[in-house]
Design an enzyme around this catalytic site. Structure first.
Site, PDB file in Angstrom:
ATOM      1  N   LYS A  46      -8.093   1.684  -8.627  1.00 27.44           N
ATOM      2  CA  LYS A  46      -7.471   2.684  -7.780  1.00 27.44           C
ATOM      3  C   LYS A  46      -7.090   4.132  -8.473  1.00 27.44           C
ATOM      4  CE  LYS A  46      -6.091  -0.769  -4.883  1.00 27.44           C
ATOM      5  NZ  LYS A  46      -5.012  -1.830  -4.175  1.00 27.44           N
ATOM      6  N   GLN A  73       1.237  -2.727  -5.617  1.00 32.22           N
ATOM      7  CA  GLN A  73       0.052  -3.739  -5.687  1.00 32.22           C
ATOM      8  C   GLN A  73       0.593  -5.270  -5.262  1.00 32.22           C
ATOM      9  OE1 GLN A  73      -2.906  -3.218  -5.986  1.00 32.22           O
ATOM     10  NE2 GLN A  73      -3.555  -5.348  -5.728  1.00 32.22           N
ATOM     11  N   ASP A  97      -0.855   2.357   2.014  1.00 31.62           N
ATOM     12  CA  ASP A  97      -1.745   0.897   2.560  1.00 31.62           C
ATOM     13  C   ASP A  97      -1.550   0.733   4.025  1.00 31.62           C
ATOM     14  OD1 ASP A  97      -3.044  -0.193   0.364  1.00 31.62           O
ATOM     15  OD2 ASP A  97      -1.390  -1.213  -0.626  1.00 31.62           O
TER      16      ASP A  97
END
Ligand code: NAD
Length: 288
Positions: A57, A101, A126
């Protein structure tokens, strides 16, 4: 040798194209005097798979000209320290997207739901904040979870008319199954969500014009179930008994019948990171 009839939906190539589009958009915005979009990545602990995901990412940020602010916390840092870090990033004007994460390390006091709720919904790269998931239910503009968004971009790529089509989603998780079902509904599909208690999965899949498999069981969806000409989007990432990376769909046999199908690897997976960057850019420059 049997010939494959399906067209392969190449997610790797499409993701590269999306990243190039984002790069062009960012270059043009910066030249026009806009502030550089920034994604904050937060990782807690040493989980090797999570380390790889976050590294990819961060690399993708760099590739499109986005700033990356990276925080690493030790597994024992604890919930309070993680929430402090999220609060700091919420207040930082150079940060437009925040990604913590998951999963958080086991055996400590972490509460994933509380962490997701602490992220400023406007910076929720997200799309996991309950407010944004509620907005999705109401088809309002808000960050959409990246994997479902990637699925819809792949579906758009086929050019297949979605209105009135029967879509079957296998899996009902909050991060893939449910949001992709809502997005298909927005595209006027008639949507069925299947799960571990579905009575006759085969019959449901046999009737589907569009199949999205997001289960995590290697080759659960058999090729012979696929309706001729259907679009098959395979989200699953599994290792089969031979140690090979496979999806939730029996690919070779499904490709004999499908109109379009995503491979694993190289299908939905690469689109997820591209959509994370797209979400961050939309948060940074909502009017662009
Ligand atoms: P999850 O474990 O949260 O959910 C799995 C779902 O599958 C559940 O809703 C369950 O009801 C359903 N299910 C389980 N067994 C079933 C069965 N026998 N028949 C029908 N349904 C069944 O998983 P998730 O987080 O949604 O992930 C699903 C898969 O997608 C995993 O393989 C994961 O690794 C992969 N994934 C890939 C990406 C990507 O970027 N490509 C992103 C997220 C998840």
């Amino acid at each position: 040798m049997q010939s494959s009839s399906a067209q392969i939906l190449d997610g790797k190539a499409l993701a590269a194209r999306v990243r190039q589009e984002l790069r062009d958009q960012i270059d043009a915005g910066l030249a026009a005097g806009r502030a550089r979009p920034g994604l904050a990545t937060v990782i807690v602990g040493e989980d090797p798979a999570s380390q790889v995901y976050v590294r990819n990412k961060r690399r993708a940020c760099e590739e499109v000209g986005m700033a990356n602010f990276h925080t690493e916390l030790p597994a024992e840092a604890g919930q309070a320290a993680l929430l402090d870090e999220v609060a700091r990033l919420n207040a930082d004007g150079a940060v437009h997207g925040i990604l913590v994460q998951l999963p958080l390390p086991r055996g400590f006091d972490y509460d994933e739901n509380a962490v997701l709720e602490a992220i400023d919904p406007a910076k929720d790269a997200d799309g996991f904040h309950p407010l944004n998931q509620g907005a999705l239910m109401q088809a309002r503009r808000a960050p959409v979870p990246c994997t479902p968004k990637g699925c819809m971009r792949l579906l758009a790529e086929t050019g297949v008319e979605t209105s009135g089509k029967k879509a079957v989603v296998v899996g009902r998780s909050n991060i893939v199954g449910k949001p992709v079902a809502l997005l298909l509904l927005q595209q006027n599909c008639t949507v069925t969500i299947c799960h571990s208690r579905t009575a006759d999965l085969e019959a449901e899949v046999r009737a589907a014009d569009i199949v999205v498999a997001a289960v995590g069981v290697a080759e659960l969806v058999r090729g012979s179930w696929i309706k001729p000409g259907a679009v098959v989007l395979d989200v699953g990432i599994n290792r089969n008994e031979a140690g090979k990376l496979v999806g939730d769909v029996e690919f070779a046999a499904a490709a004999e019948r499908a109109g379009w199908i995503t491979p694993v690897p190289g299908g939905v997976g690469p689109m997820t990171i591209a959509m994370l960057l797209a979400n961050t850019l939309e948060a940074a420059w909502p009017d662009a």
